[in-house]
Structure formats: C-alpha cells, structure tokens
Design a protein around this motif. Structure first.
Motif, PDB file in Angstrom:
ATOM      1  N   THR A  80       0.858  -1.198   0.000  1.00 50.95           N
ATOM      2  CA  THR A  80       0.000   0.000   0.000  1.00 50.95           C
ATOM      3  C   THR A  80       0.886   1.238   0.000  1.00 50.95           C
ATOM      4  O   THR A  80       1.972   1.242   0.596  1.00 50.95           O
ATOM      5  N   ILE A  81       0.392   2.288  -0.701  1.00 54.04           N
ATOM      6  CA  ILE A  81       1.150   3.550  -0.798  1.00 54.04           C
ATOM      7  C   ILE A  81       0.298   4.659  -0.203  1.00 54.04           C
ATOM      8  O   ILE A  81      -0.836   4.886  -0.634  1.00 54.04           O
ATOM      9  N   GLN A  82       0.846   5.331   0.796  1.00 58.72           N
ATOM     10  CA  GLN A  82       0.170   6.482   1.406  1.00 58.72           C
ATOM     11  C   GLN A  82       0.921   7.747   0.997  1.00 58.72           C
ATOM     12  O   GLN A  82       2.153   7.813   1.125  1.00 58.72           O
ATOM     13  N   THR A  83       0.181   8.760   0.516  1.00 62.97           N
ATOM     14  CA  THR A  83       0.787   9.974  -0.037  1.00 62.97           C
ATOM     15  C   THR A  83       0.600  11.153   0.917  1.00 62.97           C
ATOM     16  O   THR A  83      -0.477  11.338   1.490  1.00 62.97           O
ATOM     17  N   GLY A 122      -1.353  11.141   4.035  1.00 63.54           N
ATOM     18  CA  GLY A 122      -0.531  11.225   5.224  1.00 63.54           C
ATOM     19  C   GLY A 122      -0.235  12.656   5.621  1.00 63.54           C
ATOM     20  O   GLY A 122      -0.630  13.617   4.945  1.00 63.54           O
ATOM     21  N   LYS A 123       0.503  12.836   6.711  1.00 64.08           N
ATOM     22  CA  LYS A 123       0.807  14.177   7.237  1.00 64.08           C
ATOM     23  C   LYS A 123       2.305  14.426   7.331  1.00 64.08           C
ATOM     24  O   LYS A 123       2.762  15.211   8.151  1.00 64.08           O
ATOM     25  N   LYS A 124       3.064  13.716   6.508  1.00 69.71           N
ATOM     26  CA  LYS A 124       4.502  13.937   6.539  1.00 69.71           C
ATOM     27  C   LYS A 124       4.829  15.277   5.875  1.00 69.71           C
ATOM     28  O   LYS A 124       4.174  15.692   4.917  1.00 69.71           O
ATOM     29  N   VAL A 125       5.860  15.922   6.361  1.00 67.34           N
ATOM     30  CA  VAL A 125       6.240  17.254   5.865  1.00 67.34           C
ATOM     31  C   VAL A 125       7.025  17.106   4.563  1.00 67.34           C
ATOM     32  O   VAL A 125       8.016  16.362   4.503  1.00 67.34           O
ATOM     33  N   LEU A 147       5.768   9.491  -1.081  1.00 64.97           N
ATOM     34  CA  LEU A 147       5.104   8.189  -1.154  1.00 64.97           C
ATOM     35  C   LEU A 147       5.676   7.289  -0.054  1.00 64.97           C
ATOM     36  O   LEU A 147       6.886   7.013  -0.037  1.00 64.97           O
ATOM     37  N   SER A 148       4.812   6.843   0.869  1.00 66.62           N
ATOM     38  CA  SER A 148       5.222   5.941   1.965  1.00 66.62           C
ATOM     39  C   SER A 148       4.685   4.545   1.663  1.00 66.62           C
ATOM     40  O   SER A 148       3.484   4.372   1.417  1.00 66.62           O
ATOM     41  N   PHE A 149       5.592   3.570   1.664  1.00 64.46           N
ATOM     42  CA  PHE A 149       5.239   2.191   1.301  1.00 64.46           C
ATOM     43  C   PHE A 149       5.020   1.350   2.559  1.00 64.46           C
ATOM     44  O   PHE A 149       5.862   1.335   3.465  1.00 64.46           O
ATOM     45  N   ASN A 150       3.909   0.655   2.582  1.00 67.71           N
ATOM     46  CA  ASN A 150       3.605  -0.298   3.655  1.00 67.71           C
ATOM     47  C   ASN A 150       3.272  -1.651   3.032  1.00 67.71           C
ATOM     48  O   ASN A 150       2.845  -1.722   1.872  1.00 67.71           O
ATOM     49  N   VAL A 151       3.462  -2.718   3.840  1.00 77.04           N
ATOM     50  CA  VAL A 151       3.192  -4.068   3.322  1.00 77.04           C
ATOM     51  C   VAL A 151       2.057  -4.703   4.110  1.00 77.04           C
ATOM     52  O   VAL A 151       1.879  -4.445   5.304  1.00 77.04           O
ATOM     53  N   ILE A 152       1.281  -5.517   3.419  1.00 73.17           N
ATOM     54  CA  ILE A 152       0.223  -6.321   4.043  1.00 73.17           C
ATOM     55  C   ILE A 152       0.514  -7.783   3.713  1.00 73.17           C
ATOM     56  O   ILE A 152       0.612  -8.156   2.546  1.00 73.17           O
TER      57      ILE A 152
END
Length: 697
Positions: free
Chosen positions: A606-609, A660-663, A671-676
């Motif tokens: 999953t990609i969180q932006t 997301g809330k990254k600066v 783009l933050s990558f997470n795995v399931i």
C-alpha cells in the motif's frame, strides 16, 4: 546242656518270637488305632491301605495314605507310599538319625483365603499354649530325603487364582540341624507352562546359604491376579525365564545378594481402557549385583527387543497412568501416618536427623532394538494428534548416578522424520548434562493438530528440521535451538476455535520464508531449574513469542532479509507533482520493490501519499486542490504503468486515499510504502498476550 543256658535260650527265643509277632502285628494294629483316632491325633480324618513297621530294621512304611479336609468331603493330602528308616540305637545318644525318607507321588491341595490356609487349623492344633524356649539337646540328622512325582494344587480363593505344580522331585542327601553342611535339589513343572529347578547349598552352623534358581518358560497367567493388586488392566500375557544365584545368611537376611539373568518374552498388556498398551518380544536383564542392605543395584546389561507402546492422552489421563490403581482413602491416610516426625527445638535445631539413603544404581549397557511408540493426543480442541515413532534404537553405556554416562537414541518420526539424540552427563540431578537433539524431514502437516490447538492455524505443507543443544551446569540451563522450515504453508485462521495463544502464525511463516522456501528460527532457552517460577514449557513458549514479536515489530525488515533485497526498497520516495516519467533513482527503488513482490506472490503493498499544505489542504477547498489531484492521478498512473510491466496488478499495489501528514516541499509529494501480509489479523491479539506476560513477570 546246662540248665541256666537252656533257660537263657528259651528267654531270648521268647523275646525274639514276641518281637517277631509284634513286628507283624504292630502295623495293622497301629493302622486301626490311627484311623480310628485320627481326628484326635492330627485334626484330620486319615485312611491308609497298609502300615508296615519293622522293629528289627527300624523301617516304617505307609501305603495308600489319604488325609481329608476338615469338612471330610475333599482330600487334603494323599500319597502312594512313605518309607523311612531310623537308626534305633542312635536314640540312646539323643540323636534322631534317619537313614532315608522316601515319599512317592504325594498330591497336596492347598487353599488360601486372605491369611488363612486349609491347614491353619492343624498348626493351631499343635501350637503349645506356652512355647518351650529351652534349647534342645537332641540332634536331628536326616539322610537321603527324596520326594518323587509330587503334585501340588494351590488356590487363592480371595483372588480366584490357581497354580498347579506337578512332577515335583526333591532330593536332599543330608540335613543335619545344628551342624554340618546340607544341600538340596528341587525340580517341578508348572501345569500352564514352565519348569523350575532349584539347588540349595546351606551351612547349618553359620546359617549361610546359596540358592541356584533356574526358571524356564514360566507362563505369567497364574500370577495375573496378584498383579491386579498393583495394576489395572484387562489382560496380560508373557513368558518368564530366570537363571539366578542368591546368597546370604539367614541371620542377616538383608545382606542377601543376587546375580544372574532374567528374561521376559512375548509380553502383551491390554489396559482397562486401551488395547495393546505394551507389547514386547523380549526383555533381558543381566544382574551383576543386587544387595538390599547396601541398596546396590548393578546391572551388566538390559536389553529390550521389539518393544511397542501405545501412549494415548485423553480427558481421563493417559494410557500408562490408568494402569496404576489409585490408593483408597484409608491407604493414603496410612501412608501419611507412616512418615516419621522430626522433633525440633526452640532454636530450630533438629533433634532427630533423618538422612535418606538413596539407592546406588548402575547399568553398564542399556540397549533398545526395533522399538516403537504410537502417540495419540485426544486432549486438543479439534480432532486428535497422532504421531507414530518407529525403529527406536537406544544405546547407552555406564548409566550411573556416580559417574559420567552417555547415551544415543535414534528413531523415525511420522512418515519421513528422523530423530537423533546424544546425551552425556550424570543421572543425579546435581550433575552436569549435555544433550544434543536433531530432527530431520518431519512433515509439518503431521503437527497441524497442535498448531490448530495452540494458534488456530492449520498447516497444509512444510518440512521441519531442528537442531538444539542443551547444557545444564550447576542447575543453570543454556538451551540453544535452531529451527529450519522448508516450503511451510500455513492456511487461514480457523475462526471457530479459540486458540491458546494469539500469534500471527500465518504472517510469521510468510515473513520469515526466504526466496528458496526456507524459514529459520533461533529459540534460546535459559534459566535456573531450581527457581520455583522456572517452567520449561513456559520459557520455550516465551522464546517463541519473542520471535513472533520481531515479526510484528519489523515485518518489512524481515521480508527484505528473507528476499535478500535492497534494505532501502521500502523507504519513503519523494516525487514531483506533474512529473511526466520515472527518474532513474525512482526506477531502481521501484524495481527493488517489484523483486520483493515477485518473491512473495501474496504480498500486498500500500502507498500512502503526503502533500505540502500549499498544494493540497482538505480543510480549505481551492483550485490548488483540484490541480494537485490531477497531478496526483498522473503520478499514480506512472507507478501502475511501471509495476504493470513486471506483472504487478493494481490489486497488489494499492494507493491509500487517506493522505498522510509527513512534511514535504511545495510541488512535491512523499510516497510511503507499507506491506500487508497474510494472517496479520492476530498481531494486536499477540501484543496483548505479550503485555500480559510482561505484567505476570
């Protein structure tokens, strides 16, 4: 002829004639008297065919003797003939000397009910009211004692047990009470199978004795009722043989020692609730020394051949525990009362010091050949666990509590598994121990019922390999365990089962498995076994949970290690809003992610932006927001296009619509990558378990 000589001859002739007439008549007369007054003489009705007494030779012969039971219905003792010859002149010197005693074909019926025998009334009949303790000055010297073709039928009426001994032959060359040396030979056959030969060597003056016993192929059936006093079983069969020498002194009976060989063959034991609990082809025990007083139990060799055991666990216990009858409340109370009480002074010092003496046991060689164990556990939540263990071979040397011992064990587990154990140490609990265990090629599917019981996850495939070394020094355990799992497949969690431990087993197997299908676990176990809180099961479970915690805490890192991938593959990526193509740096990172996803076909990324607030602010709708979403859609399309070239579809590469809330900088996106991974639903439950374990400690 002189008158006085003539008178003397007449007198002597008359005496001889009288003795001759008496010799002829005394037997029949005594027979009538004895038969008529037998109840008064020996408390039994007695009949005889003939009674012969020869006063000249000192010979007595009884023929066709029959003594009835107390009820005068059944026969108690009968024999064909009893002959004895006494040295009449030796009586002058207070010596009872029998030249021979011969008993032919006696048949004795012995019956017992509790401690009462069918001849107890005879013993009581002859028992004096006050025993005479004055030492006798008479000497009893018996020679050539012989019993031939005897027959004894013994019945224990309380236990409903019968033992028939036939063809009994006893030979005693001499038996002289108080002096000399005596020996005896006994041989007999058991009606249900078996032969017994006994030779006794006895020193009358010192009371030293030596017994040589040879028991050949004795059928266990006559002693089965006595075994039921200690064991609860349905049936037991077997054949016992022994060749034993016992020596000692009757005045110090505890100093008795024994040596020889005991062999048990064709043992078959059925429990009350389980069939074929134990079957065995042969058990051979070579006894070196058995001494009761010194508590020395030395065995030269103990060998088991073809031992097969069925160990079943159920809600009532296990198949072996049910063999032993529980003590009644009265017996338990009696055992408690038998414990000696220790007197203690006010300052706490024992007035009576009790130092238990432990037996000295030594086995030079212990050998198990072609043995097996059928293990069945019916205590688990669903179904049962069955694991056959076959081809068990044990070779142990110098087993002793006082010296270094060693043993090797080899066995087959299940269909393809192999088990190897090497042990070196001391039998005493205080001694050092080193155990090395190896398990190879055990099919994990065979352990699936336990995985379902403890974790609610079934296992459909996989091979288990284990190697561990446990060292116990000064009661401190250091146990290193290494586990390899090949092609492990953990299926979906069974929702209808409440597991013992909430562990993400499916996720752990997935995360820890590398590109070759191998998963590795290291489970160290340490602690002091004298600590009351120490439990081997507890520390093993804790070590396993700690390993699972690593999976929960850093699944991405473990996946990268398992896939031998770039450690930076799942790092955050900065992209330009509105970029038209993939940069070379982005290309390398996307390729690294693709390699991992190809190695893990069930992995979902999953990609969180995250956006800069000037580009996108969800609380203040603006034209910038619309532009950013258009540019964001273009970035998504570029990413999907690139991953699509490697066969990664959109269902495995998902963009998260919650931003997301990254600066990040203006006109940029992160783009933050997470795995399931499969089976991650138990992670929260496992964290709760670990928190509970920590609180308990």
């Amino acid at each position: 002829m002189k008158k006085w000589l003539k008178v003397l001859l007449i007198v002597l002739g008359s005496i001889l004639l009288f003795l001759a007439i008496l010799t002829v008549c005394i037997g029949p007369i005594a027979k009538v008297v004895i038969e008529k007054h037998s109840k008064e003489i020996c408390h039994r009705t007695v009949t005889m065919d003939k009674l012969r007494i020869n006063l000249f030779t000192g010979t007595v012969g009884i023929y066709g003797f029959n003594a009835m039971e107390e009820d005068d219905v059944n026969s108690f003792l009968k024999f064909n003939a009893l002959k004895a010859n006494i040295n009449v002149f030796a009586l002058i010197t207070k010596t009872v000397k029998l030249r021979f005693i011969q008993l032919d074909a006696p048949i004795i019926h012995v019956k017992q009910r509790d401690s009462i025998f069918n001849f107890s009334d005879i013993i009581e009949f002859y028992r004096p009211e006050e025993p005479d303790t004055t030492p006798s000055t008479w000497v009893v010297d018996l020679n050539n004692i012989a019993l031939t073709q005897g027959d004894i039928e013994y019945a224990d009426l309380l236990l409903n047990s019968e033992l028939h001994m036939r063809d009994i032959n006893i030979e005693v060359p001499r038996l002289c009470f108080g002096r000399g040396h005596s020996d005896a030979n006994l041989s007999l056959l058991f009606d249900k199978g078996g032969k017994l030969d006994v030779k006794l060597d006895y020193g009358m003056s010192e009371s030293d004795f030596m017994v040589y016993l040879n028991l050949d192929n004795f059928n266990l059936s006559p002693i089965v009722p006595y075994l039921r006093k200690f064991l609860t079983f349905k049936r037991i069969k077997g054949v016992l043989s022994a060749n034993v020498m016992v020596s000692g002194n009757l005045n110090h009976i505890l100093q008795m020692s024994a040596k020889g060989n005991v062999t048990l063959r064709d043992l078959d034991l059925d429990g009350k609730y389980h069939e074929d609990i134990v079957k065995m082809d042969r058990l051979s025990v070579d006894v070196d020394t058995l001494n009761i007083e010194t508590l020395q139990f030395y065995f030269d060799k103990i060998e088991f051949d073809g031992l097969q055991a069925n160990f079943e666990m159920n809600k009532h216990g296990n198949s072996f525990a049910t063999l032993f009858a529980e003590d009644s409340e009265a017996e338990k109370k009696g055992k408690t009362e038998d414990i000696p009480k220790v007197e203690v002074t006010e300052d706490g010092v024992d007035l009576q010091e009790i130092q238990p003496k432990y037996p000295d046991v030594k086995i030079n060689h212990l050998l198990l050949n072609n043995c097996g164990l059928s293990f069945v556990d019916k205590t688990i939540k669903k179904g049962s666990m069955s694991l056959p263990v076959s081809n068990i071979h044990v070779d142990a040397h110098n087993l002793s509590s006082k010296s270094l011992s060693e043993a090797n064990l080899y066995a087959h587990f299940g269909k393809t598994g192999e088990f190897l154990c090497r042990w070196k140490g001391y039998l005493s609990a205080a001694g050092s121990q080193v155990v090395t265990v190896e398990i190879k090629d055990l099919q994990m599917k065979e352990l699936s019922p336990y995985c379902v019981h403890y974790f609610a996850y079934p296992i459909s495939n996989g091979v288990f390999v284990y190697k561990g070394t446990a060292a116990l020094v000064d009661q401190n355990l250091n146990n290193q365990n290494h586990v390899d799992l090949y092609n492990l497949k953990v299926d979906k969690k069974m929702k209808d089962i409440k597991p013992e431990y909430k562990v993400p087993l499916q996720a752990a197997a997935y995360v820890l498995t590398d590109i070759t299908g191998r998963a590795q676990l290291d489970l160290p176990v340490m602690g002091n076994i004298k600590n009351p809180t120490f439990s081997l099961k507890k520390v093993i479970i804790k070590a396993f949970l700690n390993t699972m915690l690593k999976v929960v805490a850093s699944p991405v890192d473990l996946i990268l290690q398992a896939c031998r991938a770039n450690a930076d593959a799942f790092n955050d990526m900065t992209v330009d809003l509105g970029q038209q193509s993939i940069t070379s740096k982005q290309y390398d990172q996307f390729n690294a992610i693709c390699e991992v996803m190809k190695a893990k076909p069930d992995l979902v990324v999953t990609i969180q932006t995250s956006f800069n607030a000037e580009n996108y602010n969800p609380t203040e709708p603006s034209e910038n927001n619309d532009l950013t979403m258009q540019q964001y859609a273009q970035v998504k399309a570029l990413v999907h296009e690139h991953f699509g070239k490697y066969g990664i579809t959109s269902d495995r590469l998902r963009f998260n619509d919650e931003f997301g809330k990254k600066v990040c900088l203006k006109d940029k996106a992160i783009l933050s990558f997470n795995v399931i991974v499969p089976g991650m639903d138990d992670i929260e439950g496992m964290e709760a378990v670990l928190e509970s374990e920590a609180k308990n400690e």
